[in-house]
Design an enzyme around this catalytic site. Structure first.
Site, PDB file in Angstrom:
ATOM      1  N   PRO A 101      -6.089  -2.163   4.573  1.00 55.59           N
ATOM      2  CA  PRO A 101      -6.613  -1.052   5.380  1.00 55.59           C
ATOM      3  C   PRO A 101      -7.673  -0.179   4.721  1.00 55.59           C
ATOM      4  O   PRO A 101      -8.161   0.756   5.343  1.00 55.59           O
ATOM      5  CB  PRO A 101      -5.351  -0.229   5.688  1.00 55.59           C
ATOM      6  CG  PRO A 101      -4.440  -0.488   4.533  1.00 55.59           C
ATOM      7  CD  PRO A 101      -4.700  -1.920   4.141  1.00 55.59           C
ATOM      8  N   TYR A 102      -8.025  -0.451   3.462  1.00 51.41           N
ATOM      9  CA  TYR A 102      -8.987   0.394   2.765  1.00 51.41           C
ATOM     10  C   TYR A 102     -10.104  -0.464   2.174  1.00 51.41           C
ATOM     11  O   TYR A 102      -9.985  -1.685   2.062  1.00 51.41           O
ATOM     12  CB  TYR A 102      -8.305   1.188   1.650  1.00 51.41           C
ATOM     13  CG  TYR A 102      -7.218   2.097   2.145  1.00 51.41           C
ATOM     14  CD1 TYR A 102      -7.520   3.323   2.727  1.00 51.41           C
ATOM     15  CD2 TYR A 102      -5.882   1.731   2.046  1.00 51.41           C
ATOM     16  CE1 TYR A 102      -6.521   4.158   3.199  1.00 51.41           C
ATOM     17  CE2 TYR A 102      -4.875   2.563   2.518  1.00 51.41           C
ATOM     18  CZ  TYR A 102      -5.199   3.774   3.091  1.00 51.41           C
ATOM     19  OH  TYR A 102      -4.218   4.590   3.564  1.00 51.41           O
ATOM     20  N   GLY A 103     -11.181   0.208   1.751  1.00 51.92           N
ATOM     21  CA  GLY A 103     -12.227  -0.505   1.036  1.00 51.92           C
ATOM     22  C   GLY A 103     -11.745  -0.939  -0.321  1.00 51.92           C
ATOM     23  O   GLY A 103     -12.069  -2.021  -0.815  1.00 51.92           O
ATOM     24  N   GLY A 104     -10.968  -0.079  -0.925  1.00 52.11           N
ATOM     25  CA  GLY A 104     -10.360  -0.378  -2.213  1.00 52.11           C
ATOM     26  C   GLY A 104      -9.201   0.556  -2.450  1.00 52.11           C
ATOM     27  O   GLY A 104      -9.122   1.631  -1.849  1.00 52.11           O
TER      28      GLY A 104
ATOM     29  N   ASP B  58      -0.966  11.585   6.036  1.00 49.73           N
ATOM     30  CA  ASP B  58      -1.924  10.628   6.577  1.00 49.73           C
ATOM     31  C   ASP B  58      -2.591  11.135   7.848  1.00 49.73           C
ATOM     32  O   ASP B  58      -3.666  10.645   8.222  1.00 49.73           O
ATOM     33  CB  ASP B  58      -1.246   9.277   6.854  1.00 49.73           C
ATOM     34  CG  ASP B  58      -1.628   8.232   5.820  1.00 49.73           C
ATOM     35  OD1 ASP B  58      -2.583   8.468   5.051  1.00 49.73           O
ATOM     36  OD2 ASP B  58      -0.978   7.174   5.769  1.00 49.73           O
TER      37      ASP B  58
ATOM     38  N   GLU C  69      -7.059   2.086  -5.838  1.00 52.55           N
ATOM     39  CA  GLU C  69      -7.178   2.193  -7.282  1.00 52.55           C
ATOM     40  C   GLU C  69      -5.863   1.988  -8.023  1.00 52.55           C
ATOM     41  O   GLU C  69      -5.581   2.689  -9.013  1.00 52.55           O
ATOM     42  CB  GLU C  69      -7.756   3.566  -7.635  1.00 52.55           C
ATOM     43  CG  GLU C  69      -6.847   4.759  -7.285  1.00 52.55           C
ATOM     44  CD  GLU C  69      -6.988   5.276  -5.871  1.00 52.55           C
ATOM     45  OE1 GLU C  69      -6.480   6.378  -5.584  1.00 52.55           O
ATOM     46  OE2 GLU C  69      -7.597   4.582  -5.033  1.00 52.55           O
TER      47      GLU C  69
ATOM     48  N   GLN D 102       0.874  -1.167   0.000  1.00 45.43           N
ATOM     49  CA  GLN D 102       0.000   0.000   0.000  1.00 45.43           C
ATOM     50  C   GLN D 102       0.912   1.219   0.000  1.00 45.43           C
ATOM     51  O   GLN D 102       1.522   1.545   1.016  1.00 45.43           O
ATOM     52  CB  GLN D 102      -0.924   0.027   1.206  1.00 45.43           C
ATOM     53  CG  GLN D 102      -1.738   1.299   1.353  1.00 45.43           C
ATOM     54  CD  GLN D 102      -2.619   1.590   0.151  1.00 45.43           C
ATOM     55  OE1 GLN D 102      -3.187   0.672  -0.441  1.00 45.43           O
ATOM     56  NE2 GLN D 102      -2.732   2.842  -0.232  1.00 45.43           N
ATOM     57  N   CYS D 103       1.023   1.883  -1.150  1.00 43.48           N
ATOM     58  CA  CYS D 103       2.005   2.958  -1.308  1.00 43.48           C
ATOM     59  C   CYS D 103       1.433   4.363  -1.143  1.00 43.48           C
ATOM     60  O   CYS D 103       2.199   5.315  -0.984  1.00 43.48           O
ATOM     61  CB  CYS D 103       2.680   2.850  -2.680  1.00 43.48           C
ATOM     62  SG  CYS D 103       3.815   1.443  -2.812  1.00 43.48           S
ATOM     63  N   GLN D 104       0.137   4.513  -1.211  1.00 45.25           N
ATOM     64  CA  GLN D 104      -0.441   5.841  -1.031  1.00 45.25           C
ATOM     65  C   GLN D 104      -0.474   6.209   0.455  1.00 45.25           C
ATOM     66  O   GLN D 104      -0.788   5.342   1.280  1.00 45.25           O
ATOM     67  CB  GLN D 104      -1.868   5.867  -1.594  1.00 45.25           C
ATOM     68  CG  GLN D 104      -2.443   7.263  -1.730  1.00 45.25           C
ATOM     69  CD  GLN D 104      -3.863   7.258  -2.291  1.00 45.25           C
ATOM     70  OE1 GLN D 104      -4.665   6.380  -1.960  1.00 45.25           O
ATOM     71  NE2 GLN D 104      -4.172   8.219  -3.147  1.00 45.25           N
TER      72      GLN D 104
ATOM     73  N   GLU E 180      -9.862  12.734  -4.730  1.00 40.70           N
ATOM     74  CA  GLU E 180     -10.995  12.058  -4.101  1.00 40.70           C
ATOM     75  C   GLU E 180     -12.316  12.820  -4.225  1.00 40.70           C
ATOM     76  O   GLU E 180     -13.381  12.202  -4.306  1.00 40.70           O
ATOM     77  CB  GLU E 180     -10.683  11.783  -2.627  1.00 40.70           C
ATOM     78  CG  GLU E 180      -9.563  10.775  -2.407  1.00 40.70           C
ATOM     79  CD  GLU E 180      -9.903   9.372  -2.915  1.00 40.70           C
ATOM     80  OE1 GLU E 180     -11.045   9.152  -3.370  1.00 40.70           O
ATOM     81  OE2 GLU E 180      -9.020   8.504  -2.852  1.00 40.70           O
TER      82      GLU E 180
ATOM     83  N   HIS F  12     -16.433   3.586  -7.408  1.00 38.73           N
ATOM     84  CA  HIS F  12     -15.497   4.604  -6.917  1.00 38.73           C
ATOM     85  C   HIS F  12     -14.081   4.320  -7.402  1.00 38.73           C
ATOM     86  O   HIS F  12     -13.404   5.211  -7.935  1.00 38.73           O
ATOM     87  CB  HIS F  12     -15.527   4.653  -5.393  1.00 38.73           C
ATOM     88  CG  HIS F  12     -14.629   5.695  -4.801  1.00 38.73           C
ATOM     89  ND1 HIS F  12     -15.054   6.962  -4.493  1.00 38.73           N
ATOM     90  CD2 HIS F  12     -13.308   5.656  -4.479  1.00 38.73           C
ATOM     91  CE1 HIS F  12     -14.051   7.662  -4.008  1.00 38.73           C
ATOM     92  NE2 HIS F  12     -12.977   6.893  -3.980  1.00 38.73           N
ATOM     93  N   GLU F  13     -13.638   3.073  -7.238  1.00 40.99           N
ATOM     94  CA  GLU F  13     -12.244   2.754  -7.568  1.00 40.99           C
ATOM     95  C   GLU F  13     -11.963   2.895  -9.065  1.00 40.99           C
ATOM     96  O   GLU F  13     -10.920   3.414  -9.456  1.00 40.99           O
ATOM     97  CB  GLU F  13     -11.894   1.348  -7.079  1.00 40.99           C
ATOM     98  CG  GLU F  13     -12.076   1.139  -5.580  1.00 40.99           C
ATOM     99  CD  GLU F  13     -11.389   2.198  -4.724  1.00 40.99           C
ATOM    100  OE1 GLU F  13     -10.338   2.720  -5.134  1.00 40.99           O
ATOM    101  OE2 GLU F  13     -11.922   2.515  -3.648  1.00 40.99           O
TER     102      GLU F  13
ATOM    103  N   TYR G  68     -13.084  13.771   0.250  1.00 42.87           N
ATOM    104  CA  TYR G  68     -14.083  13.035  -0.530  1.00 42.87           C
ATOM    105  C   TYR G  68     -15.417  13.792  -0.541  1.00 42.87           C
ATOM    106  O   TYR G  68     -15.950  14.137  -1.603  1.00 42.87           O
ATOM    107  CB  TYR G  68     -14.329  11.656   0.087  1.00 42.87           C
ATOM    108  CG  TYR G  68     -13.173  10.698   0.112  1.00 42.87           C
ATOM    109  CD1 TYR G  68     -13.178   9.555  -0.689  1.00 42.87           C
ATOM    110  CD2 TYR G  68     -12.095  10.884   0.970  1.00 42.87           C
ATOM    111  CE1 TYR G  68     -12.143   8.636  -0.649  1.00 42.87           C
ATOM    112  CE2 TYR G  68     -11.050   9.979   1.015  1.00 42.87           C
ATOM    113  CZ  TYR G  68     -11.078   8.849   0.209  1.00 42.87           C
ATOM    114  OH  TYR G  68     -10.050   7.947   0.254  1.00 42.87           O
TER     115      TYR G  68
ATOM    116  N   HIS H  56     -11.370   6.392 -10.394  1.00 40.86           N
ATOM    117  CA  HIS H  56     -10.018   6.926 -10.217  1.00 40.86           C
ATOM    118  C   HIS H  56      -9.168   6.786 -11.484  1.00 40.86           C
ATOM    119  O   HIS H  56      -8.134   7.459 -11.610  1.00 40.86           O
ATOM    120  CB  HIS H  56      -9.310   6.202  -9.072  1.00 40.86           C
ATOM    121  CG  HIS H  56      -9.587   6.771  -7.719  1.00 40.86           C
ATOM    122  ND1 HIS H  56      -9.248   8.058  -7.372  1.00 40.86           N
ATOM    123  CD2 HIS H  56     -10.160   6.229  -6.615  1.00 40.86           C
ATOM    124  CE1 HIS H  56      -9.588   8.286  -6.118  1.00 40.86           C
ATOM    125  NE2 HIS H  56     -10.162   7.188  -5.627  1.00 40.86           N
TER     126      HIS H  56
END
Length: 701
Positions: free
Chosen positions: A338-341, A448, A343, A194-196, A390, A367-368, A456, A371
């Site tokens: 850690p996220y719903g999705g 973060d 992208e 997870q890089c974001q 977002e 949503h994804e 969003y 993106h």
């Protein structure tokens, strides 16, 4: 900070500069595009007759510095990267090399600087010869700058290759390594990234800023199947798993290419025992889509998404430029994701909490995939302008919900989001700058820390407000198409967006539209703080009326101590879909906390206290813990804490931060010692990003 005619501390546009700031814009000399008449109320048939010819950019944009990177990307920039990796589950490392093709943006620059965090750097080659390098001091958030000496006399536009040999370490924030017991099959381990927003630098030395976009290739050697956010070159996705070799024993080299320039936060890797199933082909489309999951989940995953993913993407193309990435696959990850999705280009990562067996949560994919145009296509220059990612994605997601379902579904989604927005704004009352859309981050400040639904929901509401100010959806969608076409493949700031907005409407609307834009409360929307939006937003509440009415009945019943006399029935929710149940539970939170017996009855009668649907279970716990001092809160706090870590008999951690962070915060308000104790015993089950933020929430960091 930014060159050009940008007056004021906050870099806000003056009226005189609105059409020329950092970029020079030339509007196409043609009449405004004509479209089929489509009203906001009736626009649920996805037809769009004619595309506007997009606004041309006639000069290079100049972007501001990014406060979260130590690189010198404005002097020497990476434009292509080749990864050569070996995955070692025993050591829990990725090792190998990353080769940058750099281009001089300023003549004579003698060094290239990369972001590096928790990496072991072994050696560097510059133009295939041993090179000089050094690591600077480690910054807690940004990591250490890796400085590589370049040869003299580099002219603007010249290119050079720099290869860095390195390995990740145990402190890599981007990667989570899971034991086999943490997977569905419990046979092989699993790893995913997870890089974001700024964690790609712990995966590889990179210029880790969304102001830099790169193409890339990868060769990954692994004893387990490897997936990356790019197009698979070999072995073929639809061939035998692991190229027919023995999974877990034989090394296979996986090759990928990403020909579309993307920001580094979209680089992703997942390695584990998963299988592929092609999703139904959409007639007339060149792109393909598919689903990946562990063997034990692939049938369930295919069923959950097979009817909708292609339809979603094809519908998006009716109002947006063509999808550029060629492949749109989805991967269902283990529950600690850690996220719903996420992208990631070509490969959306999804939480397994979406696999509920009735396709009721599949709209997360809308949503994804949106993106692909907002974030992956038109990219925010840095975290200050994250709302361009977002906010736009959430706004268009809801337009697509109207096309895919009904106009009422669009309004319903805004209504659900309004509760999340209020919660986020309250969360940041102590740090109100995080309530803004445009956040002036200090150098080295962790983006973060500001992560919430504010960009969003506040961003989507801002765009909805503009849509209404400018004549409705019929007139706004051609502008959206032009905006995306103009900036596709580029990184931009809020000022760039606003300049284009004014330029477009000056050409396609004239004095009337400019007058409307001038009446917008720009400072309040972009830089305003507080718990309210600058204007009151009205949504279509047709789908919420029954949920509101049921909530009012529960509220009105609070004075009856005998729950057997309340008259509520399990059938009360028979006609409700999942989102209506969510709105019902959220409506209850708008009232004072219900009595203890009522909450017990609520959880038992409707099954909320034990539902496997995490969206409903989490919101039930929010209702139960609404008054931290109440008997109900003391009863349900242990259940909530044990549910979120998987100690409720399920063995499944709820690692999605949408669930785990607010649940731990709510439990801590009831019994901080309980929250800290349960989290401390299970913290390694959470992704490093979630773990670090929960520690901050609980005052442990």
């Amino acid at each position: 900070m930014t060159p050009g005619p940008v007056p004021g501390r906050d870099g806000r546009l003056s009226r005189a500069d609105r059409c020329e700031i950092k970029i020079k814009i030339k509007i196409c000399a043609r009449s405004p595009p004509r479209t089929r008449a489509l009203s906001s109320e009736s626009y649920n048939t996805p037809r769009f007759v004619e595309r506007p010819q997009h606004t041309h950019i006639t000069s290079e944009m100049s972007l501001p510095s990014d406060p979260t990177t130590q690189t010198n990307w404005q002097d020497v920039a990476s434009e292509h990267v080749d990864f050569d990796w070996s995955v070692d589950f025993a050591k829990e490392t990725i090792s190998g090399s990353v080769t940058h093709t750099l281009v001089w943006r300023k003549a004579g620059m003698r060094q290239a600087i990369f972001d590096a965090q928790a990496l072991h750097i072994e050696k560097v080659l510059v133009a295939d010869k041993p090179g000089e390098f050094s690591l600077g001091p480690v910054h807690e958030v940004m990591g250490a700058p890796l400085k590589v000496v370049l040869p003299p006399n580099g002219a603007v536009g010249d290119k050079i290759r720099v290869q860095v040999f390195y390995s990740t370490t145990k402190d890599c924030t981007a990667l989570q390594w899971l034991d086999k017991e943490q997977t569905q099959g419990k046979t092989f381990p699993f790893m995913f990234s997870q890089c974001q927003p700024i964690y790609a630098r712990s995966l590889a030395p990179l210029q880790d800023t969304p102001s830099v976009k790169i193409t890339w290739t990868a060769r990954v050697k692994s004893v387990l199947p490897a997936l990356l956010s790019a197009i698979r070159v070999s072995p073929p996705s639809d061939g035998p798993a692991h190229d027919g070799k023995e999974i877990g024993k034989d090394i296979v080299t996986y090759e990928y290419k990403q020909p579309v320039p993307i920001p580094t936060y979209l680089i992703a890797i997942a390695v584990g025992n998963f299988r592929y199933r092609a999703l139904p082909k959409v007639e007339g489309k060149e792109w393909t889509s598919g689903a990946w999951a562990e063997p034990e989940l692939i049938d369930q995953t295919y069923w959950e998404f097979s009817a909708d993913v292609g339809r979603f993407l094809a519908t998006a193309e009716k109002i947006l430029p063509p999808y550029r990435f060629g492949v749109y696959d989805v991967l269902v990850l283990p529950p600690s994701f850690p996220y719903g999705g996420m992208e990631n280009a070509c490969l959306t990562f999804l939480t397994p909490t979406l696999l509920v067996g009735d396709r009721s949560l599949v709209d997360v994919v809308v949503h994804e995939l949106t993106h692909s145009w907002f974030g992956n296509g038109v990219t925010q220059a840095n975290s200050t302008h994250f709302w361009l990612n977002e906010g736009w994605t959430t706004y268009i997601e809801r337009v697509l919900l109207q096309l895919l379902h009904t106009p009422a579904d669009r309004g319903f989604s805004f209504l659900i989001g309004s509760k999340a927005l209020q919660d986020a704004l309250k969360q940041y009352e102590h740090k109100p700058k995080y309530q803004r859309l445009v956040i002036d981050f200090d150098v080295g400040e962790d983006p973060d820390d500001a992560y919430s639904t504010v960009p969003y929901e506040k961003g989507a509401n801002f765009l909805l407000h503009l849509e209404r100010m400018l004549g409705g959806l019929d007139e706004f969608l051609p502008y959206v198409y032009d905006y995306v076409s103009t900036f596709m493949g580029k990184s931009i700031t809020t000022e760039d967006w606003k300049a284009h907005l004014y330029a477009y409407w000056e050409k396609h609307g004239g004095e009337e539209k400019i007058k409307a834009l001038n009446s917008v409360k720009w400072d309040e929307w972009l830089y305003g703080e507080g718990l309210k939006l600058p204007v009151e937003m009205i949504y279509d509440t047709a789908l919420a009326r029954e949920a509101f009415a049921l909530g009012e009945k529960w509220n009105a019943s609070r004075n009856e101590p005998d729950v057997s006399k309340l008259g509520f029935q399990e059938s009360d929710l028979a006609s409700f879909n999942a989102n209506q149940k969510i709105v019902f539970l959220e409506r209850l939170q708008a009232y004072p906390a219900l009595p203890h017996a009522h909450i017990q009855h609520l959880g038992a009668l409707y099954g909320f206290a034990h539902t496997p649907n995490a969206e409903l279970r989490w919101r039930f716990y929010e209702v139960a813990l609404l008054d931290p001092a109440s008997p109900a809160a003391r009863e349900f706090a242990p259940a909530a804490a044990h549910w979120v870590v998987g100690a409720d008999g399920s063995g499944v951690v709820r690692g999605r931060m949408k669930f785990c962070r607010p649940t731990f915060r709510a439990v801590a308000r009831v019994d901080r010692a309980l929250a800290v104790d349960v989290f401390s015993k299970h913290k390694l089950s959470f992704h490093p990003i979630a773990r670090r933020l929960i520690e901050k929430d609980l005052g442990l960091a």
